[in-house]
Design an enzyme around this catalytic site. Structure first.
Site, mmCIF file in Angstrom:
data_model
loop_
_atom_site.group_PDB
_atom_site.id
_atom_site.type_symbol
_atom_site.label_atom_id
_atom_site.label_comp_id
_atom_site.label_asym_id
_atom_site.label_seq_id
_atom_site.Cartn_x
_atom_site.Cartn_y
_atom_site.Cartn_z
ATOM 1 N N CYS A 48 0.850 -1.196 0.000
ATOM 2 C CA CYS A 48 0.000 0.000 0.000
ATOM 3 C C CYS A 48 0.884 1.243 0.000
ATOM 4 C CB CYS A 48 -0.897 -0.022 1.230
ATOM 5 S SG CYS A 48 -1.889 1.462 1.407
ATOM 6 N N CYS A 51 0.412 3.159 3.518
ATOM 7 C CA CYS A 51 0.811 2.654 4.840
ATOM 8 C C CYS A 51 1.813 1.513 4.804
ATOM 9 C CB CYS A 51 -0.426 2.228 5.630
ATOM 10 S SG CYS A 51 -1.142 0.672 5.062
ATOM 11 N N CYS A 100 -5.564 0.839 6.204
ATOM 12 C CA CYS A 100 -5.745 2.298 6.213
ATOM 13 C C CYS A 100 -6.904 2.771 5.341
ATOM 14 C CB CYS A 100 -4.453 2.994 5.792
ATOM 15 S SG CYS A 100 -4.150 2.929 4.023
ATOM 16 N N CYS A 120 -8.379 -5.585 -9.932
ATOM 17 C CA CYS A 120 -7.968 -4.561 -10.888
ATOM 18 C C CYS A 120 -7.537 -3.344 -10.069
ATOM 19 C CB CYS A 120 -9.172 -4.251 -11.778
ATOM 20 S SG CYS A 120 -8.817 -3.121 -13.107
HETATM 21 ZN ZN LIG Z 1 -2.839 1.048 3.485
#
Ligand SMILES: [Zn+2]
Length: 131
Positions: A48, A51, A100, A120
Site C-alpha cells: 500500500c 501505509c 488504512c 484490478c
Molecule cells: Zn494502506
C-alpha cells in the site's frame, strides 16, 4: 486488523503525490495503460502506497489486458477489504487496504484460475519492492 491507520487529509496530502492522493483517498482511477506497474513483470511484493501494508505478490499478477495491474489473489487473508460500490450506476466491488482504507481498485469475477477473480488495482495505490 483491529486499529486502522487514521490520518487527516492534510497528513495524507503531505505524504502522497497528487495522483496517489486522488486515487487512494478520493477513490480516483488512473487512466488505463498509464500506471507505473501495469506492465511490471519483476518478482516482488506490492505494498500500500499509504501505509506499507503488503497487498499482493508478483506471482499472482497476470496480464489481463485491462490496462491496470491485475492480480488473482491478495497476498494474505485480511490484507484487503471489499465493499459494495454502486457509484456510476454500476454494481461493483471496491477493494481497499485493510490497514488504512486506501482505495485500491475493484475486484471482478472474470479472472483466471484458481480464484476466478480479477483484482484490478491502480498503480498509484501501490509501491513495489523488488525481490
Ligand atoms: Zn494502506
Amino acid at each position: 486488523m483491529t486499529d486502522k491507520i487514521r490520518k487527516s487529509d492534510e497528513q495524507w496530502r503531505a505524504s502522497l503525490t497528487p495522483e496517489q492522493y486522488h486515487v487512494t483517498r478520493e477513490k480516483g482511477t488512473e487512466r488505463a495503460f498509464t500506471g507505473e506497474y501495469e506492465a511490471n513483470k519483476d518478482a516482488g511484493t506490492y505494498r500500500c502506497v499509504c501505509c506499507g501494508n503488503t497487498l499482493f505478490e508478483s506471482d499472482t499478477k497476470y496480464a489481463s489486458g485491462s490496462g491496470w495491474p491485475s492480480f488473482y489473489k491478495p497476498a494474505a487473508d485480511g490484507a484487503i477489504e471489499e465493499h459494495e460500490d454502486s457509484t456510476f450506476g454500476m454494481r461493483r466491488v471496491e477493494v481497499v487496504c485493510a490497514a488504512c482504507d486506501a482505495h485500491l481498485g475493484h475486484v471482478f469475477p472474470d479472472g483466471p484460475k484458481p480464484t476466478g477473480l480479477r483484482y484490478c488495482i491502480n498503480s498509484a495505490s501501490l509501491t513495489f519492492e523488488k525481490k
